[in-house]
Design a protein around this motif. Structure first.
Motif, mmCIF file in Angstrom:
data_model
loop_
_atom_site.group_PDB
_atom_site.id
_atom_site.type_symbol
_atom_site.label_atom_id
_atom_site.label_comp_id
_atom_site.label_asym_id
_atom_site.label_seq_id
_atom_site.Cartn_x
_atom_site.Cartn_y
_atom_site.Cartn_z
ATOM 1 N N MET A 155 -3.431 -9.901 -3.577
ATOM 2 C CA MET A 155 -3.666 -8.481 -4.246
ATOM 3 C C MET A 155 -2.364 -8.198 -5.150
ATOM 4 O O MET A 155 -1.151 -8.710 -4.771
ATOM 5 N N SER A 156 -2.575 -7.785 -6.259
ATOM 6 C CA SER A 156 -1.730 -7.404 -7.237
ATOM 7 C C SER A 156 -1.086 -6.384 -6.838
ATOM 8 O O SER A 156 -1.295 -5.492 -6.009
ATOM 9 N N VAL A 157 0.294 -6.242 -7.444
ATOM 10 C CA VAL A 157 1.350 -5.202 -7.308
ATOM 11 C C VAL A 157 0.571 -3.720 -7.848
ATOM 12 O O VAL A 157 0.821 -2.529 -7.003
ATOM 13 N N SER A 158 -0.235 -3.900 -8.699
ATOM 14 C CA SER A 158 -0.618 -2.450 -9.226
ATOM 15 C C SER A 158 -1.775 -2.110 -8.372
ATOM 16 O O SER A 158 -1.784 -0.499 -8.142
ATOM 17 N N LYS A 159 -2.645 -2.896 -7.457
ATOM 18 C CA LYS A 159 -3.736 -2.459 -6.457
ATOM 19 C C LYS A 159 -2.481 -1.722 -5.357
ATOM 20 O O LYS A 159 -3.249 -0.732 -4.629
ATOM 21 N N ILE A 160 -1.688 -2.397 -4.831
ATOM 22 C CA ILE A 160 -1.111 -1.923 -3.995
ATOM 23 C C ILE A 160 -0.261 -0.686 -4.073
ATOM 24 O O ILE A 160 -0.421 0.193 -3.389
ATOM 25 N N VAL A 161 0.095 -0.399 -5.465
ATOM 26 C CA VAL A 161 0.989 0.938 -5.732
ATOM 27 C C VAL A 161 -0.319 1.886 -5.915
ATOM 28 O O VAL A 161 -0.013 2.943 -5.465
ATOM 29 N N TYR A 214 -3.093 2.213 -4.317
ATOM 30 C CA TYR A 214 -3.509 2.390 -2.699
ATOM 31 C C TYR A 214 -2.407 3.157 -2.120
ATOM 32 O O TYR A 214 -2.754 4.046 -1.395
ATOM 33 N N ALA A 215 -1.192 2.951 -2.310
ATOM 34 C CA ALA A 215 -0.313 3.714 -1.898
ATOM 35 C C ALA A 215 -0.330 5.204 -2.376
ATOM 36 O O ALA A 215 -0.004 6.216 -1.522
ATOM 37 N N SER A 254 2.893 4.402 -10.261
ATOM 38 C CA SER A 254 1.685 4.146 -10.384
ATOM 39 C C SER A 254 1.404 3.646 -11.908
ATOM 40 O O SER A 254 0.824 2.573 -12.254
#
Length: 187
Positions: A1-7, A9-10, A58
């Motif tokens: 999972m990429s950092v942008s997707k994690i950010v 979702y957060a 984000s």
């Protein structure tokens, strides 16, 4: 999972938390009849500042070709967040309780919210019994806290979330009928 997707979702998780926080704020403001103060306004703004911060993070981790979509999302989330902030600040302002003799006489159950302003703005100590009765009206006909040299005013149900007891204003007078002390009491 990429950092942008994690950010992202957060961010979405925080948006849900943000809405829940302001829902709790609104319940709390109504339950304890909170009013404006430096602390209450600070508590209102902190989640909004965090919302803007999470959106900025984000934006930083988003691909360049998605910037337009992120800008639209930023405007939408910020507008909704600001609307919740304004709603809660307005609730605080509505709860602002300034003492007037008219309000005191007409809202017996609401006196509990007026008494702090009364004490802060009107020096009761030194007033004659006649001046106190002119300011506050006739004392409450009760045996609670009643002594020969005092007057007692019912204020309403105690402040707080769990409102079991009642609050009372008791004012004692000296031999020359001048107020010498007062206390807020709970039965």
């Amino acid at each position: 999972m990429s950092v942008s997707k994690i950010v992202n979702y957060a961010l979405y998780l925080y948006v849900l938390l943000y809405a829940f926080i302001y829902f709790i704020y609104a319940l709390y403001i109504n339950a304890v009849h909170a009013s404006t103060s430096l602390m209450s306004i600070s508590a209102m703004f902190l989640p909004f500042i965090l919302l803007l911060f999470f959106q900025w993070i984000s934006w930083k981790y988003t691909n360049k070709h998605n910037k337009r979509k992120i800008k639209i999302r930023f405007i939408g989330i910020s507008s909704l967040g600001f609307a919740l902030l304004v709603f809660c600040v307005v609730l605080l302002g509505v709860n602002e309780s300034r003492f007037t003799t008219e309000r005191w006489l007409n809202d017996v159950e609401g006196r509990v919210y007026l008494v702090d302003d009364l004490i802060n703005e009107h020096e009761l100590i030194g007033k004659t019994k006649v001046e106190v009765i002119t300011l506050l009206g006739s004392p409450t006909a009760t045996e609670y806290f009643k002594e020969k040299d005092n007057v007692v005013y019912y204020l309403g149900a105690e402040r707080g979330i769990i409102r079991i007891d009642s609050e009372w204003l008791v004012i004692w007078f000296d031999g020359s009928d001048k107020a010498m002390k007062y206390e807020l009491r709970t039965d």
